[in-house]
Design a protein around this motif. Structure first.
Motif, short mmCIF file in Angstrom:
data_model
loop_
_atom_site.label_atom_id
_atom_site.label_comp_id
_atom_site.label_asym_id
_atom_site.label_seq_id
_atom_site.Cartn_x
_atom_site.Cartn_y
_atom_site.Cartn_z
N LEU A 243 -9.22 5.11 -0.20
CA LEU A 243 -8.32 6.36 -0.09
C LEU A 243 -9.19 7.35 0.47
O LEU A 243 -8.80 8.24 1.51
CB LEU A 243 -7.69 6.71 -1.42
N THR A 244 -10.46 7.56 0.27
CA THR A 244 -11.12 8.71 0.61
C THR A 244 -12.64 8.19 1.17
O THR A 244 -13.61 8.25 0.62
CB THR A 244 -11.56 9.78 -0.22
N TYR B 53 0.95 -1.33 -0.05
CA TYR B 53 0.00 -0.12 0.01
C TYR B 53 0.87 1.29 0.22
O TYR B 53 1.68 1.61 0.88
CB TYR B 53 -0.75 0.16 1.16
N ARG B 54 0.82 1.78 -1.23
CA ARG B 54 1.49 3.33 -1.27
C ARG B 54 0.76 4.41 -1.74
O ARG B 54 0.31 4.45 -2.89
CB ARG B 54 2.59 3.05 -2.31
N LEU B 55 0.22 5.10 -0.80
CA LEU B 55 -1.06 6.15 -1.13
C LEU B 55 -0.33 7.15 -2.26
O LEU B 55 -0.99 7.63 -3.03
CB LEU B 55 -1.27 6.94 0.14
N TYR B 56 0.92 7.55 -2.11
CA TYR B 56 1.65 8.60 -2.64
C TYR B 56 1.80 8.09 -4.21
O TYR B 56 2.18 8.76 -5.21
CB TYR B 56 2.85 8.69 -2.23
N THR B 57 1.73 6.75 -4.58
CA THR B 57 1.84 6.22 -6.04
C THR B 57 0.37 6.36 -6.52
O THR B 57 0.18 6.38 -7.80
CB THR B 57 2.22 4.72 -6.02
N VAL B 58 -0.59 6.37 -5.94
CA VAL B 58 -2.12 6.37 -6.38
C VAL B 58 -2.48 7.67 -6.82
O VAL B 58 -3.13 7.93 -7.61
CB VAL B 58 -2.96 5.31 -5.52
N VAL B 59 -2.41 8.61 -5.61
CA VAL B 59 -2.91 9.83 -5.91
C VAL B 59 -2.48 10.73 -7.12
O VAL B 59 -3.47 11.21 -7.80
CB VAL B 59 -2.73 10.70 -4.60
N MET C 124 -11.80 4.93 -5.45
CA MET C 124 -11.36 5.75 -4.34
C MET C 124 -11.80 5.42 -3.20
O MET C 124 -11.11 6.11 -1.94
CB MET C 124 -11.93 7.13 -4.77
#
Length: 361
Positions: free
Chosen positions: A63-64, A4-10, A60
């Protein structure tokens, strides 16, 4: 979850939402509002948008969680057998195949629009000011075909230009020069890079055109491909004109040229757009929905009414299509009419006028 890498998805998500908003929705706003199109086409466009929003919410959701839940609760009202919460929904699986050609065509259109906007900003020409002509210069017939066959109307509407000219003769409007791509050639050529670089920069116009056609050139014993050399096109202003009258913007691949001349017909078209804009803002201010039908009345507040009369006459069809009904003179408004919105506008393209919105009898 270990991956899980949020910064690669956003970043990808934001880019997708930006394209959805500023390309699909913006360029299809007339279609989605059932203006100038049939009901079936409108339903198809809205259904496509709804499906994309629903799938996007599901993607999403991890994430949100709260934002997507709020959106989903609105959308599930029109869904059959929908889950009570978006977090009960299965994660979407990829379906169908991507059409690379469509994606490429839209990307090319976006590039053309961005370059034209740069010219407008440079010359303080807002989008509400209509321009007579735009020229797109590119040697590749497929590039020009993408714009001409599929996306011409989108480009003309988005840039407020009356006509579009496509040109594959790069020498007519530009002078080309070749630049070596040091990031690609540096490691490969080593010490030979300096000599090859000079030869690349010394390529003639004819040599550059031949290189673009064949996709290969041999210099100093080294075979160079299209991705080894950057062809940069510099705008060549036509004789007898200045940059204030015609200007261009390019990205090294495609060149966009705008005719910045203004004449009486362009002035009239610009005034018509201003009037339409004021009508639409007054509708919004009066809390009218898209389906609310009203009659629109116009009254000139100028001593000299010839300009407004001429604009309303010559731009009658455009105004009617844009606001959904004819623009009526205030003199025919019934005395017992129910006015739902009225406002005076002053200093609009040198004109002052009154617009009133009336419930039809």
């Amino acid at each position: 979850m270990d991956a899980y890498r949020l910064y690669t998805v956003v970043p990808y998500l934001l880019k997708f939402l930006d394209n959805l908003t500023n390309i699909y929705v913006r360029l299809n706003r007339t279609r989605l509002k059932l203006k100038g199109t049939n009901e079936e086409d409108c339903r198809m466009g809205l259904s496509t948008l709804f499906h994309v929003l629903l799938v996007s919410c599901k993607v999403m959701a991890p994430l949100t969680p709260f934002f997507t839940e709020a959106l989903y609760q609105n959308m599930r009202k029109v869904l059959n057998d929908a889950e009570e919460s978006i977090h009960y929904c299965s994660f979407p699986q990829a379906q169908g195949k991507r059409d690379a050609r469509i994606e490429q065509s839209v990307a090319r259109m976006k590039t053309v629009i961005d370059l034209a906007r740069n010219i407008r900003e440079r010359h303080n020409k807002p989008l509400k000011t209509p321009l007579k002509e735009m020229v797109i210069v590119h040697p590749d017939a497929d590039f020009l075909e993408d714009i001409d066959a599929k996306l011409r109307e989108y480009v003309l509407e988005e840039l407020n230009v009356q006509s579009l000219v496509l040109c594959n003769d790069t020498l007519k409007y530009t002078s080309s020069r070749a630049e070596p791509d040091f990031s690609v050639l540096g490691k490969r050529l080593g010490k030979s890079m300096g000599v090859v670089s000079k030869q690349v920069k010394a390529m003639s116009q004819e040599s550059i055109l031949e290189f673009e056609k064949t996709g290969e050139v041999t210099l100093c014993g080294h075979s160079l491909k299209l991705n080894d050399i950057k062809v940069v096109r510099d705008f060549k202003c036509p004789d007898g004109t200045t940059e204030k009258e015609i200007d261009a913007s390019g990205d090294g691949d495609v060149l966009v040229i705008l005719d910045l001349h203004q004449d009486e017909s362009l002035f009239e078209a610009g005034v018509a757009r201003e009037i339409v804009s004021r009508v639409q803002k007054l509708r919004k201010k009066s809390s009218l929905g898209l389906t609310d039908i009203v009659e629109v009345y116009f009254e000139s507040l100028d001593e000299d009414k010839s300009v407004s009369d001429r604009v309303l006459h010559l731009q009658e069809q455009y105004i009617k299509d844009a606001i959904g009904s004819p623009m009526l003179p205030c003199g025919v408004r019934p005395s017992h009419a129910v006015v739902v919105g009225e406002e005076n506008f002053r200093g609009v393209s040198g004109m002052s006028f009154n617009i009133s919105l009336v419930r039809p009898i």
